[in-house]
Design a protein around this motif. Structure first.
Motif, PDB file in Angstrom:
ATOM      1  N   GLY A   1      15.220   6.765  36.345  1.00  0.00           N
ATOM      2  CA  GLY A   1      14.314   7.266  37.365  1.00  0.00           C
ATOM      3  C   GLY A   1      13.474   6.125  37.888  1.00  0.00           C
ATOM      4  N   GLY A   2      12.462   6.465  38.652  1.00  0.00           N
ATOM      5  CA  GLY A   2      11.606   5.443  39.226  1.00  0.00           C
ATOM      6  C   GLY A   2      11.791   5.363  40.720  1.00  0.00           C
ATOM      7  N   ASP A   3      10.852   4.699  41.365  1.00  0.00           N
ATOM      8  CA  ASP A   3      10.925   4.541  42.818  1.00  0.00           C
ATOM      9  C   ASP A   3      12.099   3.668  43.232  1.00  0.00           C
ATOM     10  N   ILE A   4      12.406   2.691  42.413  1.00  0.00           N
ATOM     11  CA  ILE A   4      13.606   1.864  42.614  1.00  0.00           C
ATOM     12  C   ILE A   4      14.529   2.213  41.454  1.00  0.00           C
ATOM     13  N   CYS A   5      15.590   2.946  41.728  1.00  0.00           N
ATOM     14  CA  CYS A   5      16.414   3.533  40.663  1.00  0.00           C
ATOM     15  C   CYS A   5      17.816   2.926  40.641  1.00  0.00           C
TER      16      CYS A   5
END
Length: 432
Positions: free
Chosen positions: A242-246
């Protein structure tokens, strides 16, 4: 930067001695000094004032000084109480003169690799400057600022620590707009009371960011992700779950070079790296986060990352005359980075996998730290050859290259240890 000596002296409350001159950047090492620079004599194991004459002969046009010296009547100097302290203050003063975005990078592992990848990604569309090698302390960081060209748009500064308060001091000089934390691992644990102490010390970077800044955090590391609560800046995360940059669809080729899909706030794309190790995908994701934050297009960043290379002795994949693959990762080591390097070796296509490993320094529990690495090597089917320490549980040898015998095209050899071990000498032997 081009700086007038009189302005620098005023900026750090020093006293200008001799004619006013302009200098272009600075150096504390006469071996790498460039003509036209300011020389900074550091008083440590050797007193740098002893090399002022050498620096002048090498082309230094001015120097800092805290001691009487024979060149004051014929040269230009700035008299200060302490040259090391003055260098930090001069770096802070120079930072105020630069209209640039400063990116601070810290973490127990991956600082230099991530710095290199950020530099590559941002350079695609921005005038970018980054510290050389691992110039990440109270000497290297201000030198990097002073040596940044006046038209620098993005200045990338690696920040190391060995104890509490050190990153705070570096941030007071650098005033970062963006802070990247790569990971928290078992490095320098003996100085900060364990891994949670490491997290607290690394957290100083995001705590120092302005509200207008951006903290870029590794979502796969729970201690790093938790740092979001300790900054007033905006937060961008990156990771595999996950994360904003995945990151997704991650695969490795025969040399463990990663390719993957990345989804970001600026679009999506496919990334192919020329460097080995699954962990490099995470470092590249951090670089994409920084590039996007400073306005570099995703396509340009991805294209630049495809050709990015690391600083020397960081997962440096080399070919020996025998056809064997040699991985020079001898710059530094801790249990976290050792594990990442061993996993990269295990992912490579090979008939035989060998790791020449030296000591890891500054561990809270050095016995368990080394034994855990030994267990991981055994689990991965990698032959561990220890040198300089018996802590891995195998007998140490002074001749690891001789011990492993003849190598062939199907062999992969990793060489890794803490910097003090100097294992690059065995890399040189392997390369013949």
């Amino acid at each position: 930067m081009r700086i007038q000596a009189s302005s620098a002296a005023a900026g750090i409350s020093g006293r200008l001695l001799g004619p006013d001159v302009a200098f272009d950047g600075a150096s504390f090492d006469t071996r790498s000094l460039i003509p036209g620079q300011l020389f900074v004599p550091i008083v440590a194991e050797r007193n740098g004032h002893e090399f002022i004459g050498v620096a002048r002969e090498a082309g230094a046009v001015a120097y800092l000084t805290s001691e009487a010296d024979p060149w004051r009547r014929t040269g230009t100097s700035i008299e200060v109480a302490d040259t090391a302290d003055a260098l930090m203050r001069l770096g802070g003063w120079a930072r105020q003169q630069l209209d640039t975005t400063v990116v601070g990078v810290t973490g127990s592992v991956g600082k230099t690799s991530t710095k290199d990848l950020i530099s590559a990604a941002c350079s695609a569309e921005r005038k970018t400057t980054a510290n050389e090698r691992s110039f990440n302390n109270e000497q290297g960081l201000p030198i990097t600022i002073l040596n940044a060209p006046d038209d620098t748009e993005v200045l990338i500064l690696e920040m190391g620590m060995r104890g509490f308060g050190e990153i705070t001091s570096l941030c007071e000089v650098a005033r970062p707009n963006i802070g990247v934390v790569t990971a928290v691992g078992y490095s320098h644990t003996e100085r900060v009371g364990g891994i949670d102490g490491v997290a607290k010390a690394k957290q100083e970077l995001v705590a120092a960011l302005p509200k207008s800044g951006t903290a870029i955090l590794n979502a796969d590391d729970e201690r790093v992700a938790a740092m979001a609560k300790h900054t007033g800046a905006s937060v961008l995360t990156y990771g595999t779950a996950g994360g904003d940059i995945c990151i997704s669809n991650l695969v490795l080729d025969e040399l463990a070079r990663p390719s993957f899909r990345v989804d970001t706030p600026w679009g999506s794309g496919d990334v192919q790296l020329a460097i080995s190790g699954v962990h490099m995908a995470m470092n590249a994701a951090a670089a994409i986060a920084v590039a996007g934050s400073v306005g570099v297009s995703l396509d340009a960043a991805i294209a630049a990352l495809a050709n990015a290379h690391m600083s020397a002795m960081r997962m440096e994949v080399l070919s020996a005359p025998s056809g064997a693959t040699v991985i020079n990762d001898a710059y530094n080591a801790n249990p976290t980075s050792m594990t990442a390097a061993l996993e990269a070796v295990a992912a490579m296509r090979a008939d035989r996998r060998i790791a020449i490993l030296g000591p890891m320094g500054e561990l809270e529990d050095e016995v368990e730290g080394h034994r855990e690495v030994s267990r991981i090597a055994e689990t991965l089917g990698i032959q561990l050859v220890a040198t300089g320490t018996d802590l891995y549980g195998v007998r140490s040898t002074d001749d690891p290259v001789g011990l492993i015998g003849a190598l062939g095209a199907g062999d992969v050899v990793l060489v890794k240890a803490s910097r003090s071990a100097g294992l690059e000498r065995f890399v040189a032997q392997l390369l013949g």
